[in-house]
Motif scaffolding. Sequence first.
Motif, mmCIF file in Angstrom:
data_model
loop_
_atom_site.group_PDB
_atom_site.id
_atom_site.type_symbol
_atom_site.label_atom_id
_atom_site.label_comp_id
_atom_site.label_asym_id
_atom_site.label_seq_id
_atom_site.Cartn_x
_atom_site.Cartn_y
_atom_site.Cartn_z
ATOM 1 N N VAL A 28 0.826 -1.215 0.000
ATOM 2 C CA VAL A 28 0.000 0.000 0.000
ATOM 3 C C VAL A 28 0.859 1.265 0.000
ATOM 4 C CG1 VAL A 28 -1.985 -1.077 1.129
ATOM 5 C CG2 VAL A 28 -0.183 -0.049 2.532
ATOM 6 N N LEU A 29 2.176 1.085 0.091
ATOM 7 C CA LEU A 29 3.055 2.259 0.171
ATOM 8 C C LEU A 29 4.419 1.940 -0.417
ATOM 9 C CD1 LEU A 29 3.711 5.141 1.487
ATOM 10 C CD2 LEU A 29 4.672 3.807 3.369
ATOM 11 N N ARG A 30 4.925 2.834 -1.258
ATOM 12 C CA ARG A 30 6.301 2.767 -1.758
ATOM 13 C C ARG A 30 6.873 4.175 -1.730
ATOM 14 N NH1 ARG A 30 8.255 -1.490 -4.887
ATOM 15 N NH2 ARG A 30 6.779 -3.176 -5.299
ATOM 16 N N GLU A 31 7.988 4.326 -1.070
ATOM 17 C CA GLU A 31 8.667 5.616 -1.053
ATOM 18 C C GLU A 31 10.140 5.398 -1.386
ATOM 19 O OE1 GLU A 31 7.399 8.549 -0.740
ATOM 20 O OE2 GLU A 31 5.364 8.057 -0.097
ATOM 21 N N HIS A 32 10.555 5.853 -2.555
ATOM 22 C CA HIS A 32 11.961 5.817 -2.978
ATOM 23 C C HIS A 32 12.507 4.397 -3.088
ATOM 24 C CE1 HIS A 32 11.584 10.048 -2.035
ATOM 25 N NE2 HIS A 32 11.381 9.778 -0.758
ATOM 26 N N VAL A 33 11.657 3.436 -3.433
ATOM 27 C CA VAL A 33 12.097 2.058 -3.691
ATOM 28 C C VAL A 33 11.406 1.557 -4.959
ATOM 29 C CG1 VAL A 33 12.618 1.451 -1.289
ATOM 30 C CG2 VAL A 33 10.286 1.113 -2.188
ATOM 31 N N ALA A 34 12.044 0.573 -5.618
ATOM 32 C CA ALA A 34 11.488 0.057 -6.874
ATOM 33 C C ALA A 34 11.414 -1.461 -6.924
ATOM 34 C CB ALA A 34 12.328 0.551 -8.052
ATOM 35 N N GLY A 35 12.020 -2.160 -5.986
ATOM 36 C CA GLY A 35 12.093 -3.612 -6.010
ATOM 37 C C GLY A 35 10.743 -4.292 -5.917
ATOM 38 N N ASP A 36 10.705 -5.552 -6.376
ATOM 39 C CA ASP A 36 9.465 -6.328 -6.376
ATOM 40 C C ASP A 36 9.517 -7.530 -5.445
ATOM 41 O OD1 ASP A 36 8.049 -4.744 -8.262
ATOM 42 O OD2 ASP A 36 9.234 -5.659 -9.881
ATOM 43 N N THR A 37 10.600 -7.676 -4.683
ATOM 44 C CA THR A 37 10.725 -8.779 -3.721
ATOM 45 C C THR A 37 11.376 -8.238 -2.451
ATOM 46 O OG1 THR A 37 12.965 -9.444 -4.386
ATOM 47 C CG2 THR A 37 11.100 -10.409 -5.619
ATOM 48 N N PRO A 38 11.211 -8.940 -1.325
ATOM 49 C CA PRO A 38 11.882 -8.513 -0.087
ATOM 50 C C PRO A 38 13.388 -8.379 -0.268
ATOM 51 C CG PRO A 38 10.211 -10.136 0.426
ATOM 52 C CD PRO A 38 10.304 -10.083 -1.076
ATOM 53 N N ALA A 39 14.005 -9.309 -1.023
ATOM 54 C CA ALA A 39 15.453 -9.258 -1.231
ATOM 55 C C ALA A 39 15.862 -7.996 -1.987
ATOM 56 C CB ALA A 39 15.918 -10.501 -1.986
#
Length: 290
Positions: A28-39
């Motif tokens: 529900v929230l993304r700030e300054h990140v682009a990844g699609d997995t926890p890793a």
Amino acid sequence: MIGKGHAVSGTRVSISYGWNQEKEAEVVLREHVAGDTPAEIAEEFRIIQSQNLRCTNNTLSFIVSPTIEDGKDLSKKELEVLAKKFLKEMNLQNNQSIGFVHRDKAHTHVHIYTNRIGFDGKAYNDSFIGKRSQIAADNVAKELGLTRVREVQQERLNELKGLRQEIKNIHDRVLQSRPKSLDEYISKMKAQRVEVIPTINKANQLQGCRVEYKGVNLKASEVDRSMSGNRLIPAISQNRSLTRGMEAPKNLQVLNKTVQLSSNLSTKIAKELVKGAVKIIRDTGIGYGY
């Protein structure tokens, strides 16, 4: 709405928990990140965290929980707004963050993981972060028209009004018997089926008490203000003598154990003792040359 927060060291493990599909997790929230997995997200955090290797607990973990009724009606977009406002209240809107909603239980709640290290390499001050998270969540609830913690607490106290009065009556009777120690007070309350449970922190400091009666557990101060530690302890101290009662105790024997008084509680007790001494002098005429 309730907010909780603390600093952790396991970034990838924490984010993996938040992204747990068994809990019906949804971003529900993304700030300054682009990844699609926890890793991938953890690696993005790590790149920024590499600027400050002195900080080991370098990820902030928050849980923001609306009430059950409020949570049922909040959409994904509304939860995003809620999470962003919470981060702004914490002054973390410019740090990397990822947030998930868990709807696996009746109580909808949002997990937010934020990089404690900013893009400038400085570590966010996590002092009193638990308390500050509570305040931030309350401010957001007020702004969004959601139910606040204090409203829930007051409603619960209103429902328990009769039970609270029973406990207060027992407390008054016990104080009239003039117990000379906190242990004696606890013992006499127990004889009346009221369990008084001292709250002692990790530093061995007494912070207050809780009471349990007929299956209900409350802070003593929630029953009545006269039962808060800063009023109860002076009342007991003054049963020993006026002279000794005017001095704030440094420590107390509680359940066969010596505990210190927290600085906050000690300060409040000192003020109450002065008030009590002034009242005795005024009522008895001691010190006026009578």
